[in-house]
Design an enzyme around this catalytic site. Structure first.
Site, PDB file in Angstrom:
ATOM      1  NE  ARG A 229      35.760  12.901  -5.575  1.00  0.00           N
ATOM      2  CZ  ARG A 229      34.821  12.071  -5.103  1.00  0.00           C
ATOM      3  NH1 ARG A 229      33.898  12.520  -4.264  1.00  0.00           N
ATOM      4  NH2 ARG A 229      34.780  10.810  -5.472  1.00  0.00           N
TER       5      ARG A 229
ATOM      6  CE  LYS B 176      37.470   8.241  -3.781  1.00  0.00           C
ATOM      7  NZ  LYS B 176      37.205   7.768  -2.431  1.00  0.00           N
TER       8      LYS B 176
ATOM      9  CD  GLU C  50      34.775  12.394   4.791  1.00  0.00           C
ATOM     10  OE1 GLU C  50      34.074  11.951   3.872  1.00  0.00           O
ATOM     11  OE2 GLU C  50      35.839  13.002   4.588  1.00  0.00           O
TER      12      GLU C  50
HETATM   13  N1  PLP Z   1      34.089  10.308   1.906  1.00  0.00           N
HETATM   14  C1  PLP Z   1      35.174   9.537   1.727  1.00  0.00           C
HETATM   15  C2  PLP Z   1      36.279   9.654   2.704  1.00  0.00           C
HETATM   16  C3  PLP Z   1      35.226   8.652   0.645  1.00  0.00           C
HETATM   17  O1  PLP Z   1      36.293   7.866   0.459  1.00  0.00           O
HETATM   18  C4  PLP Z   1      34.137   8.569  -0.243  1.00  0.00           C
HETATM   19  C5  PLP Z   1      34.184   7.675  -1.388  1.00  0.00           C
HETATM   20  O2  PLP Z   1      34.436   8.051  -2.480  1.00  0.00           O
HETATM   21  C6  PLP Z   1      33.038   9.394  -0.010  1.00  0.00           C
HETATM   22  C7  PLP Z   1      33.041  10.244   1.062  1.00  0.00           C
HETATM   23  C8  PLP Z   1      31.868   9.368  -0.921  1.00  0.00           C
HETATM   24  O3  PLP Z   1      32.141  10.046  -2.123  1.00  0.00           O
HETATM   25  P1  PLP Z   1      31.404   9.678  -3.463  1.00  0.00           P
HETATM   26  O4  PLP Z   1      29.956   9.795  -3.186  1.00  0.00           O
HETATM   27  O5  PLP Z   1      31.882  10.686  -4.429  1.00  0.00           O
HETATM   28  O6  PLP Z   1      31.802   8.290  -3.809  1.00  0.00           O
HETATM   29  C1  COI Z   2      34.161   4.970  -2.919  1.00  0.00           C
HETATM   30  O1  COI Z   2      33.046   4.981  -2.409  1.00  0.00           O
HETATM   31  O2  COI Z   2      34.321   4.964  -4.141  1.00  0.00           O
HETATM   32  C2  COI Z   2      35.365   4.969  -2.105  1.00  0.00           C
HETATM   33  O3  COI Z   2      36.403   5.282  -2.618  1.00  0.00           O
HETATM   34  C3  COI Z   2      35.289   4.563  -0.722  1.00  0.00           C
HETATM   35  C4  COI Z   2      36.304   3.539  -0.395  1.00  0.00           C
HETATM   36  C5  COI Z   2      36.354   3.442   1.074  1.00  0.00           C
HETATM   37  C6  COI Z   2      36.010   2.219  -1.025  1.00  0.00           C
END
Ligand code: PLP
Ligand code: COI
Length: 341
Positions: free
Chosen positions: A82, A184, A220
């Site tokens: 990612r 991200k 989200e």
């Molecule tokens: N959506 C957003 C905007 C996020 O910042 C995060 C955090 O990483 C997620 C979703 C969840 O992603 P992940 O499960 O890969 O941490």
């Molecule tokens: C994560 O879950 O790793 C994120 O980056 C979310 C952030 C809002 C702390």
């Protein structure tokens, strides 16, 4: 290895400086060999690309102490991939996957004393990030970059832990159609700051963003994907080109199908159908699965039947199975767990 004297059980989601972090510099078209350093400070030009035009991308993952005393990380290969996609979208160089995995391993091993013990409820949150560091004044990509990874011990992202959250349907957008919502990038989070401060002032825990094109579909929150359970016990989670492809969400869809024998589907979910859902949760690395009890759409309350006291039963099963896999209590699918030591 003696652990630091930290009150693990009462940690919030905050930054604590740990002993070592990883740094690698990109210059003249290539990455240097990288190093661990004790220096948590970054010195850069006042005109650095990251400061002027927000050229920065990041990741988030966790290291866990398992029941049998190993230290592991969860699906770091997906974070590496990612980060690659995020970097490509902001015209940044790729930090190679094998090097990403090596950096993670080095940072966790060097900060072993900060990896919370099994059963403490805390984890070591890892934050890989990359940014443009050389002076840029015309709008263009930087030529030089820095990649870093630090770790910080954390507790629950939401203060109440497993207490259901109240969410506001936001009037702001966090992403644009054909924009950067699916990567991200720091800029997406800057976009969300006014919205989250506004929501907090009004007494809400988080925002539900709608799709920026039609404002009819669930996207989200500022830091997690949504997951719903329908009244016939099917797990559904929004599919959209402008949300972050959460690694937790992708893992939960697999867990729902393969471990719990449930139907699970990623599809468009309209705001209209939320009132018919049985359970709702926010999923992400930081959020793990945080239950949602109420969603408020301009004064109209949608109260999930699971209530404001505890997680819904299916959300709880998903939570127990996912955390069981992460903490080594339940056998993980092939390749999900990377053992550091
Ligand atoms: N959506 C957003 C905007 C996020 O910042 C995060 C955090 O990483 C997620 C979703 C969840 O992603 P992940 O499960 O890969 O941490
Ligand atoms: C994560 O879950 O790793 C994120 O980056 C979310 C952030 C809002 C702390």
């Amino acid at each position: 290895m003696e652990k630091k004297n930290i009150d693990w059980a009462n940690l919030g989601f905050g930054y604590m400086k740990t002993d070592k972090r990883y740094v690698s510099d990109f210059k003249d078209g290539k990455w240097d060999e990288g190093r661990l350093t004790e220096d948590d400070q970054i010195v850069m030009s006042e005109c650095a690309g990251v400061l002027q035009y927000a050229q920065t991308v990041f990741e988030g993952l966790k290291a866990y102490t398992t029941e049998d005393g190993h230290i592991v990380v969860f699906r770091p290969d997906l974070n590496a991939e990612r980060l690659e996609q995020s970097a490509a979208r902001l015209e940044m160089p790729v930090f190679p996957k094998e090097r990403f995995l090596d950096a993670i391993e080095k940072v966790v091993a060097a900060n072993e004393a900060y990896v919370p013990p099994y059963g403490s409820g805390a984890t070591l949150y890892l934050r890989p990030f990359m940014f443009g560091i050389n002076p840029v004044i015309g709008v263009k990509p930087a030529d030089e970059y820095q990649f870093r990874v630090f770790g910080t011990p954390v507790g629950p992202y939401f203060k109440g832990g497993a207490k259901p959250l109240t969410i506001k349907v936001s009037d702001f957008d966090r992403a644009a159609p054909c924009g950067t919502g699916n990567i991200k990038a720091g800029l997406n989070y800057a976009m969300s700051l006014h919205a989250i401060v506004t929501a907090h002032k009004e007494g809400y825990d988080e925002n539900m963003y709608l799709d920026p094109k039609t404002r009819t579909k669930v996207e989200e929150t500022g830091g997690a994907n949504f997951l719903f359970v329908t009244k016939d016990n099917k797990v559904v989670t929004p599919k959209s080109d402008s949300i972050l492809p959460s690694i937790t969400r992708r893992s939960l869809v697999y867990v729902a199908k393969e471990y719990l024998g449930l139907e699970a589907e990623e599809r468009e979910i309209t705001l209209e159908e939320v009132k018919d859902m049985a359970e709702c949760g926010l999923c992400g690395t930081a959020a793990v699965i945080s239950p949602v009890g109420k969603i408020v759409d301009h004064g109209k309350e949608i109260c999930l039947p699971s209530g404001m006291e505890k997680m819904g039963p299916t959300t709880q099963k998903l939570y127990d199975t996912l955390t069981g896999i992460q903490m080594g209590r339940i056998k993980a699918p092939e390749g999900w767990i990377r053992v550091i030591k």
